[in-house]
Design an enzyme around this catalytic site. Structure first.
Site, PDB file in Angstrom:
ATOM      1  N   TYR A 141      61.579  55.093  30.035  1.00 37.36           N
ATOM      2  CA  TYR A 141      62.765  55.557  30.439  1.00 37.36           C
ATOM      3  C   TYR A 141      64.005  54.562  29.857  1.00 37.36           C
ATOM      4  O   TYR A 141      65.129  55.224  29.448  1.00 37.36           O
ATOM      5  CB  TYR A 141      63.252  55.442  32.074  1.00 37.36           C
ATOM      6  CG  TYR A 141      62.760  56.671  32.538  1.00 37.36           C
ATOM      7  CD1 TYR A 141      61.520  57.540  32.508  1.00 37.36           C
ATOM      8  CD2 TYR A 141      63.642  57.360  33.563  1.00 37.36           C
ATOM      9  CE1 TYR A 141      61.141  58.599  33.074  1.00 37.36           C
ATOM     10  CE2 TYR A 141      63.273  58.824  34.036  1.00 37.36           C
ATOM     11  CZ  TYR A 141      62.018  59.302  33.798  1.00 37.36           C
ATOM     12  OH  TYR A 141      61.506  60.383  34.454  1.00 37.36           O
ATOM     13  N   LYS A 192      47.340  53.897  32.084  1.00 38.74           N
ATOM     14  CA  LYS A 192      46.603  54.631  31.069  1.00 38.74           C
ATOM     15  C   LYS A 192      46.078  53.262  30.285  1.00 38.74           C
ATOM     16  O   LYS A 192      46.412  53.522  28.978  1.00 38.74           O
ATOM     17  CB  LYS A 192      47.596  55.650  30.353  1.00 38.74           C
ATOM     18  CG  LYS A 192      46.950  56.503  29.341  1.00 38.74           C
ATOM     19  CD  LYS A 192      46.143  57.567  29.946  1.00 38.74           C
ATOM     20  CE  LYS A 192      45.274  58.375  28.906  1.00 38.74           C
ATOM     21  NZ  LYS A 192      44.339  59.397  29.741  1.00 38.74           N
ATOM     22  N   ASP A 224      45.634  60.328  34.151  1.00 36.90           N
ATOM     23  CA  ASP A 224      44.961  61.833  34.328  1.00 36.90           C
ATOM     24  C   ASP A 224      44.265  61.958  35.612  1.00 36.90           C
ATOM     25  O   ASP A 224      44.504  63.190  36.147  1.00 36.90           O
ATOM     26  CB  ASP A 224      44.690  62.259  33.054  1.00 36.90           C
ATOM     27  CG  ASP A 224      43.639  61.127  32.567  1.00 36.90           C
ATOM     28  OD1 ASP A 224      43.369  59.988  32.878  1.00 36.90           O
ATOM     29  OD2 ASP A 224      42.881  61.474  31.378  1.00 36.90           O
ATOM     30  N   ASP A 248      57.507  59.285  38.106  1.00 38.40           N
ATOM     31  CA  ASP A 248      58.052  60.552  38.172  1.00 38.40           C
ATOM     32  C   ASP A 248      57.243  61.651  38.386  1.00 38.40           C
ATOM     33  O   ASP A 248      57.544  62.587  39.215  1.00 38.40           O
ATOM     34  CB  ASP A 248      59.176  60.525  36.792  1.00 38.40           C
ATOM     35  CG  ASP A 248      59.659  61.747  36.864  1.00 38.40           C
ATOM     36  OD1 ASP A 248      60.511  62.206  37.837  1.00 38.40           O
ATOM     37  OD2 ASP A 248      59.988  62.330  35.705  1.00 38.40           O
ATOM     38  N   ASP A 252      56.478  64.001  42.024  1.00 38.97           N
ATOM     39  CA  ASP A 252      56.515  65.453  42.319  1.00 38.97           C
ATOM     40  C   ASP A 252      55.436  66.129  42.619  1.00 38.97           C
ATOM     41  O   ASP A 252      55.381  67.055  43.396  1.00 38.97           O
ATOM     42  CB  ASP A 252      57.200  66.160  40.960  1.00 38.97           C
ATOM     43  CG  ASP A 252      58.755  66.159  40.858  1.00 38.97           C
ATOM     44  OD1 ASP A 252      59.176  65.177  41.420  1.00 38.97           O
ATOM     45  OD2 ASP A 252      59.013  67.074  40.191  1.00 38.97           O
TER      46      ASP A 252
HETATM   47  C1  IPM Z   1      63.933  61.786  39.705  1.00 30.14           C
HETATM   48  C2  IPM Z   1      64.215  62.830  38.785  1.00 30.14           C
HETATM   49  C3  IPM Z   1      64.982  61.742  37.582  1.00 30.14           C
HETATM   50  C4  IPM Z   1      64.184  61.116  37.009  1.00 30.14           C
HETATM   51  C5  IPM Z   1      65.958  62.568  36.680  1.00 30.14           C
HETATM   52  C6  IPM Z   1      66.868  63.600  37.369  1.00 30.14           C
HETATM   53  C7  IPM Z   1      66.740  61.701  35.636  1.00 30.14           C
HETATM   54  O1  IPM Z   1      63.346  63.500  38.333  1.00 30.14           O
HETATM   55  O2  IPM Z   1      64.542  61.040  40.310  1.00 30.14           O
HETATM   56  O3  IPM Z   1      62.404  61.807  39.846  1.00 30.14           O
HETATM   57  O4  IPM Z   1      63.459  61.435  36.008  1.00 30.14           O
HETATM   58  O5  IPM Z   1      63.795  59.838  37.290  1.00 30.14           O
HETATM   59 MG    MG Z   2      61.572  63.448  39.044  1.00 32.08          MG
END
Ligand code: IPM
Ligand code: MG
Length: 360
Positions: A141, A192, A224, A248, A252
């Site tokens: 990032y 990884k 993975d 990240d 999710d």
């Molecule tokens: C998160 C989001 C952010 C990230 C974006 C909005 C920059 O997806 O906080 O997980 O990728 O970190």
């Molecule tokens: Mg995110």
């Protein structure tokens, strides 16, 4: 002494959900003796519209002065075609970097009342309680060099750099081991290392930190496989620690196990436990302004703030119990709605949580 909280609603549903979390803070101030002062500032697309920057100097200055920050979400279709340097997301990344919030804690907890809302079978997810510890201020990032360049033959080439120093890996690993010590004493480090040298180093350093934490069971998993295991048998995990980008993605994935990304809070902490607290979901521009967004993740982020930065664990519990109580009452925003439940909007859900806090 009164603590200073900076409120950053951001974009899209950020505005509505943060308003509900502020109701919770107001209630804690009025009825339960919490001493805080709230200040508000712009970040993300709304800040860009106002001043041309997704993170105005004034906001960063207030953020540095604050004891704690509560953020809604940033981003939206409206700003997607802007230059990447001024997109709303840069506001968020700038806050993380500017405040050195390197430790991102993303719990994925399944509320028993919502077992039906998960797309996975109840027996796979019931009782789920994972803590993802994501490195937040390094890795791909932020790595340099980065950009898009034009090669001699005229073709364009995009490039980013995955880079971690030992000290960065060490400090996030320590956070993970400390948290595991307060939970089920297991850490799974995700990398990884079979392909990327940078994460080979990650594995070595995590092992080194592990030597000093013999009481914690340490395992390693390739990313993975970790993604697969999260949807196959998620309850095998206690604490997962990983890089910025893997965290990240995996967070999710873990969030969805719990039925809705609308339920999960997060904390981003610096070395002194100053923190920025935010729901892990995004700004959902498709449903913004319609009073349908779920405010519970943001409200639960306030609970995390009380616990991790403000040393008010009892008040944190009061919020968490209130959230449990509204779920017990059958109240559901549309993202967690199922047959037989009572559908409510954003503001009604916030009011119900406040009422439940007062009733305890
Ligand atoms: C998160 C989001 C952010 C990230 C974006 C909005 C920059 O997806 O906080 O997980 O990728 O970190
Ligand atoms: Mg995110």
């Amino acid at each position: 002494m009164s603590k200073n909280i900076l409120i950053l609603p951001g974009d899209g549903i950020g505005q509505e959900i943060v308003a509900e979390a502020v109701k919770v803070l107001d209630c804690l101030q009025k009825d339960f003796g919490l001493k805080v002062e709230l200040e508000e500032a712009l970040v993300g697309g709304t800040a860009y519209d106002d001043s041309g920057s997704p993170l105005p100097e004034s906001t960063l200055k207030l953020a540095k002065q604050a004891d704690s920050l509560l953020l809604g979400a940033v981003g939206g279709y409206k700003w997607e075609s802007l230059d990447i340097a001024v997109r709303p997301e840069k506001g968020l990344l700038g806050l993380r970097a500017g405040l050195e919030l390197f430790a991102n804690l993303r719990p994925a907890i399944l509320y028993p009342q919502l077992a039906e809302a998960s797309t996975l079978k109840p027996e796979v997810v019931s009782g789920l309680n994972i803590m993802i510890v994501r490195e937040l201020t390094g890795g791909i990032y932020f790595g340099q060099p980065r950009g898009v360049r034009t090669l001699d033959n005229g073709e364009k080439e995009g490039y980013n750099t995955l880079v971690y120093r030992e000290s960065e890996i060490e400090r996030i690993a320590k956070v993970a081991f400390d948290i595991a010590g307060k939970r089920d004493s297991r850490v799974c480090s995700v990398d990884k290392a079979n392909v990327l040298e940078c994460t080979e180093l990650w594995r070595d350093v995590v092992n080194r930190v592990g030597e000093a934490h013999k009481e914690i069971e340490l395992s390693h998993m390739y990313v993975d496989n970790a993604a697969m295991q999260l949807v196959r048998a998620p309850k095998q995990f206690d604490v997962m620690v990983t890089t910025n980008m893997f965290g990240d993605i995996l967070s999710d994935c873990a969030a969805m196990l719990t039925g809705s990304i609308g339920m999960l809070p997060s904390a981003s902490l610096d070395a002194k436990s100053k923190g920025m607290y935010e729901p892990i979901h995004g700004s959902a521009p498709d449903i913004a302004g319609q009073d349908v967004a779920n405010p519970l993740a943001t409200i639960l982020s306030v609970a995390m703030m009380l616990r991790y930065s403000l040393d008010e664990a009892a008040l944190a519990e009061r919020i968490e119990q209130a959230v449990n109580s509204v779920l017990d009452q059958g109240l559901r925003t549309q993202d967690i709605f199922s047959e037989g439940m009572k559908k409510v909007g954003t503001a009604d859900m916030g009011d119900a949580v406040v009422a439940a806090m007062r009733q305890q």
